[in-house]
Motif scaffolding. Structure first.
Motif, mmCIF file in Angstrom:
data_model
loop_
_atom_site.group_PDB
_atom_site.id
_atom_site.type_symbol
_atom_site.label_atom_id
_atom_site.label_comp_id
_atom_site.label_asym_id
_atom_site.label_seq_id
_atom_site.Cartn_x
_atom_site.Cartn_y
_atom_site.Cartn_z
ATOM 1 N N THR A 102 -14.383 5.542 -9.200
ATOM 2 C CA THR A 102 -15.191 4.376 -9.627
ATOM 3 C C THR A 102 -14.560 2.816 -9.212
ATOM 4 O O THR A 102 -15.792 2.133 -9.179
ATOM 5 N N ALA A 103 -13.671 2.248 -9.571
ATOM 6 C CA ALA A 103 -13.834 1.541 -8.584
ATOM 7 C C ALA A 103 -14.246 1.223 -6.517
ATOM 8 O O ALA A 103 -14.703 0.393 -6.075
ATOM 9 N N HIS A 104 -13.587 2.631 -6.098
ATOM 10 C CA HIS A 104 -14.475 2.953 -4.900
ATOM 11 C C HIS A 104 -16.134 2.467 -4.562
ATOM 12 O O HIS A 104 -16.553 1.530 -3.838
ATOM 13 N N GLN A 105 -16.695 3.078 -5.604
ATOM 14 C CA GLN A 105 -18.475 2.295 -5.975
ATOM 15 C C GLN A 105 -18.458 1.369 -6.208
ATOM 16 O O GLN A 105 -19.222 -0.086 -5.867
ATOM 17 N N LYS A 106 -17.295 0.115 -7.260
ATOM 18 C CA LYS A 106 -17.497 -0.778 -7.116
ATOM 19 C C LYS A 106 -17.666 -1.713 -6.086
ATOM 20 O O LYS A 106 -18.031 -2.736 -5.748
ATOM 21 N N LEU A 107 -16.047 -1.201 -5.193
ATOM 22 C CA LEU A 107 -15.988 -2.387 -3.982
ATOM 23 C C LEU A 107 -17.196 -1.918 -2.893
ATOM 24 O O LEU A 107 -17.530 -3.122 -2.391
ATOM 25 N N ILE A 108 -17.602 -1.006 -3.261
ATOM 26 C CA ILE A 108 -19.211 -0.449 -1.954
ATOM 27 C C ILE A 108 -19.848 -1.952 -2.103
ATOM 28 O O ILE A 108 -20.303 -2.444 -1.880
ATOM 29 N N ALA A 109 -19.896 -1.572 -4.034
ATOM 30 C CA ALA A 109 -21.541 -2.418 -3.764
ATOM 31 C C ALA A 109 -21.361 -4.096 -4.045
ATOM 32 O O ALA A 109 -21.961 -4.622 -4.194
ATOM 33 N N SER A 110 -19.490 -4.279 -3.724
ATOM 34 C CA SER A 110 -18.782 -6.038 -3.865
ATOM 35 C C SER A 110 -19.642 -6.266 -2.179
ATOM 36 O O SER A 110 -18.891 -7.176 -1.709
ATOM 37 N N MET A 111 -19.026 -5.511 -1.287
ATOM 38 C CA MET A 111 -19.065 -5.995 -0.025
ATOM 39 C C MET A 111 -20.555 -6.022 1.107
ATOM 40 O O MET A 111 -21.576 -6.271 0.442
ATOM 41 N N THR A 112 -20.793 -7.119 1.238
ATOM 42 C CA THR A 112 -21.295 -7.008 2.534
ATOM 43 C C THR A 112 -21.543 -7.040 4.198
ATOM 44 O O THR A 112 -20.088 -6.823 4.211
ATOM 45 N N GLY A 113 -22.644 -7.277 4.813
ATOM 46 C CA GLY A 113 -22.675 -7.167 5.519
ATOM 47 C C GLY A 113 -22.711 -5.671 6.395
ATOM 48 O O GLY A 113 -23.454 -4.588 5.422
ATOM 49 N N PRO A 114 -22.390 -5.438 7.460
ATOM 50 C CA PRO A 114 -21.773 -3.817 7.466
ATOM 51 C C PRO A 114 -21.359 -2.779 7.025
ATOM 52 O O PRO A 114 -21.285 -1.459 6.543
ATOM 53 N N ALA A 115 -19.844 -3.003 5.906
ATOM 54 C CA ALA A 115 -19.282 -2.887 6.137
ATOM 55 C C ALA A 115 -19.787 -1.854 4.582
ATOM 56 O O ALA A 115 -18.916 -0.346 4.747
ATOM 57 N N PRO A 116 -20.892 -2.283 3.647
ATOM 58 C CA PRO A 116 -20.604 -0.748 3.009
ATOM 59 C C PRO A 116 -21.147 0.553 3.884
ATOM 60 O O PRO A 116 -20.861 1.396 3.537
ATOM 61 N N ALA A 117 -21.928 0.474 4.107
ATOM 62 C CA ALA A 117 -22.711 1.944 5.509
ATOM 63 C C ALA A 117 -21.133 2.221 6.107
ATOM 64 O O ALA A 117 -21.348 3.653 6.099
ATOM 65 N N ALA A 118 -21.046 1.551 6.562
ATOM 66 C CA ALA A 118 -19.403 2.238 6.871
ATOM 67 C C ALA A 118 -18.806 3.295 5.986
ATOM 68 O O ALA A 118 -18.123 3.712 6.038
ATOM 69 N N ALA A 119 -18.370 1.973 4.788
ATOM 70 C CA ALA A 119 -17.137 2.705 4.087
ATOM 71 C C ALA A 119 -18.067 4.049 3.810
ATOM 72 O O ALA A 119 -17.318 4.851 3.137
ATOM 73 N N ARG A 120 -19.749 3.699 3.253
ATOM 74 C CA ARG A 120 -19.477 5.567 2.484
ATOM 75 C C ARG A 120 -19.700 6.549 4.075
ATOM 76 O O ARG A 120 -19.323 7.120 3.019
ATOM 77 N N GLU A 121 -19.881 6.087 5.088
ATOM 78 C CA GLU A 121 -20.249 7.026 5.991
ATOM 79 C C GLU A 121 -18.916 7.939 6.020
ATOM 80 O O GLU A 121 -18.574 8.713 6.084
ATOM 81 N N LEU A 122 -17.678 7.002 5.654
ATOM 82 C CA LEU A 122 -16.654 7.760 6.138
ATOM 83 C C LEU A 122 -15.883 8.053 5.035
ATOM 84 O O LEU A 122 -15.489 9.329 5.158
ATOM 85 N N ALA A 123 -16.468 7.661 3.912
ATOM 86 C CA ALA A 123 -16.444 8.306 2.356
ATOM 87 C C ALA A 123 -16.607 9.952 2.126
ATOM 88 O O ALA A 123 -16.017 10.932 2.402
ATOM 89 N N ALA A 124 -17.825 10.311 2.911
ATOM 90 C CA ALA A 124 -18.200 11.074 2.806
ATOM 91 C C ALA A 124 -17.609 12.292 4.066
ATOM 92 O O ALA A 124 -17.874 13.484 4.321
ATOM 93 N N ARG A 125 -16.396 11.753 5.115
ATOM 94 C CA ARG A 125 -15.889 12.226 6.078
ATOM 95 C C ARG A 125 -14.673 13.047 5.401
ATOM 96 O O ARG A 125 -13.435 13.358 6.659
ATOM 97 N N ILE A 126 -14.197 11.936 4.314
ATOM 98 C CA ILE A 126 -12.817 12.547 3.883
ATOM 99 C C ILE A 126 -13.404 14.055 2.425
ATOM 100 O O ILE A 126 -13.290 13.146 1.451
ATOM 101 N N VAL A 127 -11.606 15.041 2.671
ATOM 102 C CA VAL A 127 -11.701 15.604 1.975
ATOM 103 C C VAL A 127 -10.728 16.065 1.403
ATOM 104 O O VAL A 127 -9.600 15.760 1.140
ATOM 105 N N ALA A 128 -10.068 15.872 -0.285
ATOM 106 C CA ALA A 128 -9.202 16.821 -0.764
ATOM 107 C C ALA A 128 -9.529 17.857 -1.515
ATOM 108 O O ALA A 128 -10.541 18.076 -1.653
#
Length: 235
Positions: A102-128
């Motif tokens: 949930t922190a990740h969702q809130k953090l992305i929601a708080s970002m501005t500029g190109p950072a949110p899109a980059a963060a979402r794209e990176l998150a899709a490429r991290i698996v555990a």
């Protein structure tokens, strides 16, 4: 627009309008979906911990709770990548995994500029891989640490020997992807480390734990050189 993208966009729409609430009808029109779809999306955001709330009556609608939202934050591309990868890793198997998601969702929601899109794209490429620590055990350890409570646990050591312990939690140690609860063990009357995936059962007792110095409990152990991962650099 797929649902994941729409959920992020929905949060941004509510943020842009804050503190003014938006009606379900207005949101449905904005995203060209049905009102029922918007209602489901808003429910999903609430379930995931995003602080959305509704107000009834004339002039009511849906809005982000101003008391719980972050102001817009500008991150560099490297900072956004670091935060995304850390939270994604934590959401996989670390303690407080649910809060990390949930922190990740809130953090992305708080970002501005190109950072949110980059963060979402990176998150899709991290698996555990899924955690081997039972969810109930992890929740009990989290509560005991957060509320400083004595913890009763059943533990299986590396040789397969089972024992029951009563411990006073001091902190967590992470080594090569494994997590250990560092605590004062009342049974052994000494500091001990308990690998989380070897804890079979755990339950907070409700008794307040005494404060313990984490470094002192680690002294003389393999974790003696451990340092706070987020400590501020010294001059």
């Amino acid at each position: 627009m797929n649902r994941t993208t729409r959920l992020y966009a929905l949060v941004e729409e509510l943020r842009a309008a804050a503190p003014r609430p938006l009606t379900v009808a207005a949101l449905a029109s904005r995203f060209e979906v049905s009102r029922r779809t918007v209602q489901r999306d808003l429910g999903a955001l609430m379930d995931s911990g995003v602080p959305v709330r509704s107000t009834a009556g004339r002039g009511g609608g849906w809005a982000l709770d101003p008391a719980m939202t972050l102001p817009p934050v500008r991150f560099t591309a490297d900072e956004a990548a670091a935060l995304t990868s850390a939270l994604a890793a934590a959401a996989g198997c670390a303690p407080y995994a649910g809060a990390a998601r949930t922190a990740h969702q809130k953090l992305i929601a708080s970002m501005t500029g190109p950072a949110p899109a980059a963060a979402r794209e990176l998150a899709a490429r991290i698996v555990a891989l899924p955690s081997r620590t039972p969810a109930a055990v992890r929740a009990a350890v989290e509560r005991a640490l957060t509320d400083r409570l004595v913890l009763r646990l059943s533990y299986v050591d590396a040789e397969g020997r089972a024992s029951d312990r009563v411990v006073e939690p001091a902190g967590l140690l992470t080594v090569d992807g494994r997590w250990y609860l560092i605590a004062w063990c009342r049974t052994r009357r000494a500091g001990r480390g308990f690998r989380l995936d070897r804890i079979a059962e755990a339950a907070p007792t409700g008794e307040r734990a005494r404060p313990h110095d984490l470094a002192a409990l680690l002294h003389g152990s393999a974790g003696a050189d451990a340092r706070p991962a987020l400590a501020s650099p010294t001059a």
